[in-house]
Design a protein around this motif. Sequence first.
Motif, PDB file in Angstrom:
ATOM      1  N   ILE A  12       0.846  -1.191   0.000  1.00  0.00           N
ATOM      2  CA  ILE A  12       0.000   0.000   0.000  1.00  0.00           C
ATOM      3  C   ILE A  12       0.883   1.243   0.000  1.00  0.00           C
ATOM      4  O   ILE A  12       1.662   1.454   0.933  1.00  0.00           O
ATOM      5  N   ASN A  13       0.744   2.029  -1.048  1.00  0.00           N
ATOM      6  CA  ASN A  13       1.476   3.297  -1.160  1.00  0.00           C
ATOM      7  C   ASN A  13       2.970   3.125  -0.914  1.00  0.00           C
ATOM      8  O   ASN A  13       3.608   3.935  -0.252  1.00  0.00           O
ATOM      9  N   GLY A  14       3.518   2.024  -1.434  1.00  0.00           N
ATOM     10  CA  GLY A  14       4.959   1.799  -1.348  1.00  0.00           C
ATOM     11  C   GLY A  14       5.434   1.026  -0.139  1.00  0.00           C
ATOM     12  O   GLY A  14       6.619   0.717  -0.043  1.00  0.00           O
ATOM     13  N   SER A  15       4.543   0.695   0.791  1.00  0.00           N
ATOM     14  CA  SER A  15       4.927  -0.081   1.976  1.00  0.00           C
ATOM     15  C   SER A  15       4.159  -1.393   1.991  1.00  0.00           C
ATOM     16  O   SER A  15       2.985  -1.438   1.626  1.00  0.00           O
ATOM     17  N   THR A  16       4.822  -2.442   2.448  1.00  0.00           N
ATOM     18  CA  THR A  16       4.162  -3.744   2.558  1.00  0.00           C
ATOM     19  C   THR A  16       3.638  -3.909   3.981  1.00  0.00           C
ATOM     20  O   THR A  16       4.348  -3.649   4.946  1.00  0.00           O
ATOM     21  N   ARG A  17       2.380  -4.325   4.070  1.00  0.00           N
ATOM     22  CA  ARG A  17       1.745  -4.534   5.374  1.00  0.00           C
ATOM     23  C   ARG A  17       1.073  -5.889   5.406  1.00  0.00           C
ATOM     24  O   ARG A  17       0.550  -6.353   4.396  1.00  0.00           O
ATOM     25  N   GLN A  18       1.088  -6.496   6.572  1.00  0.00           N
ATOM     26  CA  GLN A  18       0.431  -7.784   6.809  1.00  0.00           C
ATOM     27  C   GLN A  18      -0.919  -7.530   7.475  1.00  0.00           C
ATOM     28  O   GLN A  18      -1.036  -6.648   8.338  1.00  0.00           O
ATOM     29  N   PHE A  19      -1.902  -8.334   7.109  1.00  0.00           N
ATOM     30  CA  PHE A  19      -3.239  -8.195   7.679  1.00  0.00           C
ATOM     31  C   PHE A  19      -3.787  -9.566   8.029  1.00  0.00           C
ATOM     32  O   PHE A  19      -3.452 -10.562   7.384  1.00  0.00           O
ATOM     33  N   ASP A  20      -4.626  -9.615   9.034  1.00  0.00           N
ATOM     34  CA  ASP A  20      -5.386 -10.797   9.396  1.00  0.00           C
ATOM     35  C   ASP A  20      -6.806 -10.306   9.600  1.00  0.00           C
ATOM     36  O   ASP A  20      -7.143  -9.756  10.654  1.00  0.00           O
ATOM     37  N   THR A  21      -7.612 -10.425   8.572  1.00  0.00           N
ATOM     38  CA  THR A  21      -8.957  -9.861   8.602  1.00  0.00           C
ATOM     39  C   THR A  21      -9.982 -10.904   8.168  1.00  0.00           C
ATOM     40  O   THR A  21      -9.636 -11.889   7.509  1.00  0.00           O
ATOM     41  N   PRO A  22     -11.235 -10.682   8.511  1.00  0.00           N
ATOM     42  CA  PRO A  22     -12.287 -11.563   8.006  1.00  0.00           C
ATOM     43  C   PRO A  22     -12.286 -11.570   6.479  1.00  0.00           C
ATOM     44  O   PRO A  22     -12.017 -10.556   5.838  1.00  0.00           O
ATOM     45  N   ARG A  23     -12.588 -12.692   5.894  1.00  0.00           N
ATOM     46  CA  ARG A  23     -12.553 -12.839   4.437  1.00  0.00           C
ATOM     47  C   ARG A  23     -13.493 -11.888   3.708  1.00  0.00           C
ATOM     48  O   ARG A  23     -13.256 -11.535   2.568  1.00  0.00           O
ATOM     49  N   GLU A  24     -14.555 -11.454   4.365  1.00  0.00           N
ATOM     50  CA  GLU A  24     -15.529 -10.572   3.709  1.00  0.00           C
ATOM     51  C   GLU A  24     -15.147  -9.095   3.793  1.00  0.00           C
ATOM     52  O   GLU A  24     -15.843  -8.242   3.253  1.00  0.00           O
ATOM     53  N   THR A  25     -14.043  -8.760   4.430  1.00  0.00           N
ATOM     54  CA  THR A  25     -13.628  -7.364   4.562  1.00  0.00           C
ATOM     55  C   THR A  25     -13.325  -6.762   3.195  1.00  0.00           C
ATOM     56  O   THR A  25     -12.540  -7.303   2.424  1.00  0.00           O
ATOM     57  N   SER A  26     -13.945  -5.624   2.922  1.00  0.00           N
ATOM     58  CA  SER A  26     -13.674  -4.956   1.649  1.00  0.00           C
ATOM     59  C   SER A  26     -12.344  -4.214   1.740  1.00  0.00           C
ATOM     60  O   SER A  26     -11.887  -3.843   2.828  1.00  0.00           O
ATOM     61  N   LEU A  27     -11.744  -3.996   0.586  1.00  0.00           N
ATOM     62  CA  LEU A  27     -10.497  -3.241   0.539  1.00  0.00           C
ATOM     63  C   LEU A  27     -10.715  -1.841   1.112  1.00  0.00           C
ATOM     64  O   LEU A  27      -9.870  -1.319   1.835  1.00  0.00           O
TER      65      LEU A  27
END
Length: 165
Positions: A12-27
């Motif tokens: 995102i915007n040049g940085s890499t981020r890790q996420f653990d979110t519900p599968r239905e989460t919209s971008l």
Amino acid sequence: MTAGHGTFALHINGSTRQFDTPRETSLLHLLRNDCGLNGPKYGCGLGQCGSCTVLVDGVAARSCVVPAHGVAGRHITTLEGLGTREAPHPVQQAFIDAQAAQCGYCLNGMVMATVALLARVPHPTDAQVRAELSHNLCRCGTHLEILDAVQRAARLCTAGAEGRH
């Protein structure tokens, strides 16, 4: 990993981020709620108004209807990732110069769609601009200023590209 959750990375915007979110989460919700990025707006929630537009690998996408998991590993650019207050992206500068904002709600989508258009078509005709932006809704009536801003942006981007050669 929790049931219904998944771990994935986004650039995102040049940085890499890790996420653990519900599968239905919209971008859109991930960007606004987890990343604190307020460029993309929640408008209709149906992908029809354009206020939530971001770039996914350089292509305009309606983030309210894109599952965050569906773009794992891809490059996401939001309005905040284009430029800064001190050094705005040429499209942002053109919108400022043309005074193409009134309430500003559609502005994110208009700017992001313009960036995507100019990447594909550096010198668009007015008809191409109108077609590209026809799916971004503006209720304030700044359509003429927006069209002017897109043509200004094309000139600024061309001038910038020529200056780099």
